[in-house]
Design a protein around this motif. Structure first.
Motif, PDB file in Angstrom:
ATOM      1  N   LEU A  67       7.665   3.406  10.605  1.00  0.00           N
ATOM      2  CA  LEU A  67       7.596   4.712  11.273  1.00  0.00           C
ATOM      3  C   LEU A  67       6.449   4.648  12.266  1.00  0.00           C
ATOM      4  O   LEU A  67       6.609   4.919  13.434  1.00  0.00           O
ATOM      5  N   ASN A  68       5.289   4.264  11.745  1.00  0.00           N
ATOM      6  CA  ASN A  68       4.183   3.908  12.629  1.00  0.00           C
ATOM      7  C   ASN A  68       3.374   2.816  11.948  1.00  0.00           C
ATOM      8  O   ASN A  68       3.720   2.369  10.852  1.00  0.00           O
ATOM      9  N   ARG A  88       8.025   1.916   5.582  1.00  0.00           N
ATOM     10  CA  ARG A  88       8.744   2.208   4.341  1.00  0.00           C
ATOM     11  C   ARG A  88       9.769   1.129   4.018  1.00  0.00           C
ATOM     12  O   ARG A  88      10.326   0.522   4.927  1.00  0.00           O
ATOM     13  N   ILE A  94      -1.709  -0.415  18.406  1.00  0.00           N
ATOM     14  CA  ILE A  94      -1.073   0.849  17.992  1.00  0.00           C
ATOM     15  C   ILE A  94      -0.690   1.682  19.215  1.00  0.00           C
ATOM     16  O   ILE A  94      -1.473   1.808  20.152  1.00  0.00           O
ATOM     17  N   LYS A 127       0.855   2.732  10.242  1.00  0.00           N
ATOM     18  CA  LYS A 127       0.321   3.022   8.921  1.00  0.00           C
ATOM     19  C   LYS A 127       1.350   3.695   8.027  1.00  0.00           C
ATOM     20  O   LYS A 127       1.014   4.388   7.068  1.00  0.00           O
ATOM     21  N   ASP A 128       2.602   3.539   8.378  1.00  0.00           N
ATOM     22  CA  ASP A 128       3.694   4.131   7.600  1.00  0.00           C
ATOM     23  C   ASP A 128       4.912   3.227   7.755  1.00  0.00           C
ATOM     24  O   ASP A 128       5.707   3.390   8.666  1.00  0.00           O
ATOM     25  N   ASP A 162       0.836  -1.190   0.000  1.00  0.00           N
ATOM     26  CA  ASP A 162       0.000   0.000   0.000  1.00  0.00           C
ATOM     27  C   ASP A 162       0.881   1.256   0.000  1.00  0.00           C
ATOM     28  O   ASP A 162       1.430   1.626   1.029  1.00  0.00           O
ATOM     29  N   PHE A 163       0.962   1.905  -1.148  1.00  0.00           N
ATOM     30  CA  PHE A 163       1.801   3.102  -1.230  1.00  0.00           C
ATOM     31  C   PHE A 163       1.189   4.296  -0.474  1.00  0.00           C
ATOM     32  O   PHE A 163       1.831   5.323  -0.330  1.00  0.00           O
ATOM     33  N   GLY A 164      -0.028   4.133  -0.005  1.00  0.00           N
ATOM     34  CA  GLY A 164      -0.591   5.139   0.900  1.00  0.00           C
ATOM     35  C   GLY A 164      -0.080   4.960   2.312  1.00  0.00           C
ATOM     36  O   GLY A 164      -0.285   5.808   3.184  1.00  0.00           O
ATOM     37  N   ALA A 165       0.577   3.838   2.557  1.00  0.00           N
ATOM     38  CA  ALA A 165       1.096   3.550   3.900  1.00  0.00           C
ATOM     39  C   ALA A 165       2.563   3.144   3.833  1.00  0.00           C
ATOM     40  O   ALA A 165       3.087   2.489   4.738  1.00  0.00           O
ATOM     41  N   GLY A 166       3.215   3.549   2.761  1.00  0.00           N
ATOM     42  CA  GLY A 166       4.623   3.196   2.632  1.00  0.00           C
ATOM     43  C   GLY A 166       5.232   3.851   1.412  1.00  0.00           C
ATOM     44  O   GLY A 166       4.539   4.567   0.670  1.00  0.00           O
TER      45      GLY A 166
END
Lengths: 507, 507
Positions: free
Chosen positions: B244-245, B250, B285, B247-248, B227-231
């Motif tokens: 990073l979190n 990379r 989370i 939902k992120d 998911d490029f919205g989350a990475g």
């Protein structure tokens, strides 16, 4: 005793250094969010930014900070401090006083009010409906008025706000210069509008492939001597420069295939900001003095490069031939003079950040007058749309068709940034005044620009301005560099001369 | 009372959340330094990393943490805590105990010793001179032996180190599985070397334009459902995945024009790591449980995707036709089977991180045996080069020509990371064992891969493994997912089957 003082001084400087480390973190978080942090992670990221801001904030009003400020300010300590530590102490004390005078509860509820106001502003702007934003703005204004009472002020309550962006700036001084600016620029604008010979800007809208634009930006930044070992260029919606540390100052720009000029001049603008930060003296690294001396002074450095060098004829004598090779068809049949005139064309428009060099100060003065009126209790928040549109008509001769393109266009008020706008116009005034001195002290400066010899200019700026960081206050710095206090004549004669030429006006 | 407990529980969770915010900052600083932070700013950046690490570290052993741990561990409190808080508490207590048992002075001097050792290792590796590194390594080993005494251990001192990367792992269990692995892999390796039919790998070295490689990586990641919205995907010298979190998450890869396969499989590998982190339950989370359960388990997820799916024949049945369109000339005349065999070719080599699937576990076992010997006082640090080379000869049949390509190749020891290496091999063992169960539970899995239908596989991994984060310890998780404890048979039969086919060995 001296040993104790020295060691307390070092402890204090180490404490400040840690605060600066939080600042680097906050700047990196800022940069990352804008240059490509994945969207879905931004909600959680916001909490991280919150935590880091809170930690830095807590350090500026901690009991430890209080002790440093009180202890080191005592005469027997103070006399032993290095000049740098004294100035750092002065800044720390000023910030401490600003923050500590506000009751903790009010501060916290102000933070909430700002967050709500930002959200409401977004919604209001989207819907072009001022009534959504108005109650929030009223609350922020009321809170700021109360804060000003807590802080105290000299002469005018609004001075307390101005001072936070450009230390020492006052309503009296701004009124004086802005009156002159208006008196000159409004008629000059009319003359350009009535001019028979106007620049032809149609070619500016031709397609210029983004990859080619990128290449040219990189080429130009290397020509200007931007050090890619101490910076980088990225793409964002709104271009900015951000100092991570003294040897890492990054810039961003935007690329629009059908309007290359916007991004191109944004890059030169941000380069000017970056150059300032990159030239600050090594001995200020890790202190709170390692940045530009004021918002207005920072803007002067970006405007000097973007407007006064980057949009000058000598500059394009050198670079237009190269630029045209990047997108030959677009510039076919467009001469150097046509190009120069087109990128300096003047046109009243609704949006401040898209305004040209001549109308831009008028956008700012409009905002200044509104803020001044609000804090003098002469203007009511509910009347802003009407006042805004009246002033637009008066200064620029146009009225925004909706509030989205009027009173709601800027984010500053929703973030509680009152007193910031004047700095943008001060940037123009400082830049022109500095330019005037620089032209006297650097022989044949136009020739140097035309030959792409920027070193003497950069050296002059570095030695006279950049190196000092926040060690010198803006007033003092301007006086030392130019030999006179703020003087609007320099901006006005620069604009008169430049636009008389471009619009072929009668002298 | 209950109100007090609930509010203390919330305060504790908030405290942990702040620690996780520091972790996000540290991960961002890490990511930024590797993906393109300007080089000249890295010296100052190091101080920022130091400050942030120190702050996070201070939180894990603060008086406040002590109070939380003591208070919430009391029976009347503990019984009221949610299962998540209990597990968070368990982790916090474990970390607190590990750190607090070491005298502060020794901890500080260990940090200095590691920094010195890292610098010495760089120099030693560059000069290929073990004697430069040896005294530093001796010091780190001595310090770790002393730390183990402070901590205490069960059965074997080395267990105390293993437990920090793969909780519950012991020398007895590793000896058992690694002995079997060696006994099987060394002869299997010999058989591949003696095989008459070997893959032809020459085409792998043909030029594959980097931009085209990038396009294919992006295509493949989208196919896999990253998911490029989350990475995001960036380029670094050594590929990695960094959360990073939640939902992120990379990933990075590398691009080598004359060896596309290296980067391609690195991308799939890092995708496997990222998928793990992105699938952890929402309720974890902001807690310390929001990450993979162990180093070895994390590696199992990357290896499962890279080796067992990404290097499988069904996968390339689907994607080889597409890949060949990205660089037609390179793949002209190379059939699917040729391609599949080439990207799975086996060859003993000096460098662990470049090793193939069959020899890789042997590289790890060599390091495990050395570490085990060191902490059992059976091996002297000064003898490492000799022992290293002997084992290389014994396991892989080759001897490094110098220490740079031998005992000095990895950075782990210079960073004090003893007990880490076994996790790499555990990753293979876990992956094969999980794969075995998955193949039983997902019908026609090869068919799904061949048809690019990854959803059932991803869902199975998410539900059975990823969602739990650190809520389940690795032992428990492996048992629940596969129905049995660690069993090397699955890896060995997988490798036997795969490489018998590729090298056309007699069964």
């Amino acid at each position: 005793m001296l040993t104790t003082i020295r060691s307390r001084e070092q402890e204090f400087l180490q404490y400040i250094r840690e605060m600066m480390h939080y600042q680097e973190v906050l700047h990196l978080l800022f940069w990352d969010v804008r240059t490509g942090a994945p969207k879905k992670g931004l909600g959680l990221r916001a909490d991280v930014i919150g935590t880091m801001s809170t930690k830095k904030f807590a350090m500026s009003i901690s009991a430890e900070m209080k002790t440093y400020v009180e202890e080191l300010s005592q005469a027997e300590y103070y006399q032993q401090l290095s000049p740098i530590t004294r100035k750092v102490l002065e800044h720390a004390k000023k910030e401490y006083d600003l923050l500590i005078k506000i009751p903790e509860k009010e501060f916290a509820s102000y933070e909430v009010a700002k967050a709500n106001a930002s959200a409401a502003w977004e919604e209001a702007k989207h819907a072009s409906d001022y009534s959504i934003f108005q109650p929030h703005l009223e609350k922020l204004v009321e809170t700021n008025k109360r804060f000003i009472d807590y802080w105290g002020y000299r002469e005018n309550p609004y001075n307390a706000l101005l001072d936070q962006y450009d230390p020492g700036m006052t309503v009296v001084r701004l009124d004086e210069v802005f009156t002159k600016v208006k008196a000159k620029l409004i008629p000059l604008l009319h003359r350009t509008q009535e001019a028979k010979s106007k620049p032809d800007t149609t070619f500016l809208g031709a397609a210029f492939p983004v990859e080619k634009q990128k290449d040219f930006h990189h080429f130009l930044l290397r020509e200007l001597g931007y050090d890619f070992g101490a910076g980088r260029l990225d793409e964002t919606i709104h271009p900015f420069a951000v100092p991570l540390n003294r040897k890492d100052v990054r810039i961003t720009t935007k690329f629009n295939e059908s309007y290359f000029a916007g991004g191109l001049f944004a890059t030169i603008h941000e380069y000017g900001h970056a150059l300032y930060e990159l030239n600050i003296a090594d001995e200020l690294i890790g202190t709170s003095l390692c940045t530009g001396t004021s918002t207005g002074f920072h803007e002067s450095q970006s405007l000097l490069w973007e407007k006064m060098i980057g949009r000058s004829k000598p500059f394009w004598k050198q670079y237009y031939p190269t630029l045209s090779t990047y997108n030959q068809e677009q510039f076919h049949g467009v001469g150097l003079d046509d190009f120069y005139r087109a990128v300096n064309s003047v046109s009243p428009s609704f949006i401040r950040i898209e305004a040209d060099e001549l109308t831009y100060p008028l956008h700012v003065i409009l905002r200044y007058e509104i803020e001044k009126g609000i804090f003098a209790n002469e203007i009511e928040v509910r009347d802003l749309p009407e006042i805004w549109n009246q002033k637009m008509q008066e200064y620029l001769g146009i009225v925004p068709p909706d509030d989205r393109r009027g009173v709601l266009q800027d984010m500053h008020w929703s973030a509680g940034m009152f007193g910031y706008f004047p700095s943008y116009a001060l940037g123009y005034l400082f830049a022109a005044q500095i330019r005037n001195t620089m032209r006297k002290e650097i022989k044949e400066i136009d020739q140097l620009v035309e030959e792409a010899k920027f070193t003497p200019i950069k050296q002059w700026l570095a030695e006279n301005i950049h190196v000092h960081g926040k060690m010198k206050d803006p007033d003092q710095l301007l006086l030392e560099v130019t030999g006179e206090p703020l003087n609007s004549d320099h901006l006005l004669s620069y604009l008169e001369e430049k636009y008389s030429d471009i619009y072929k006006l009668d002298k």
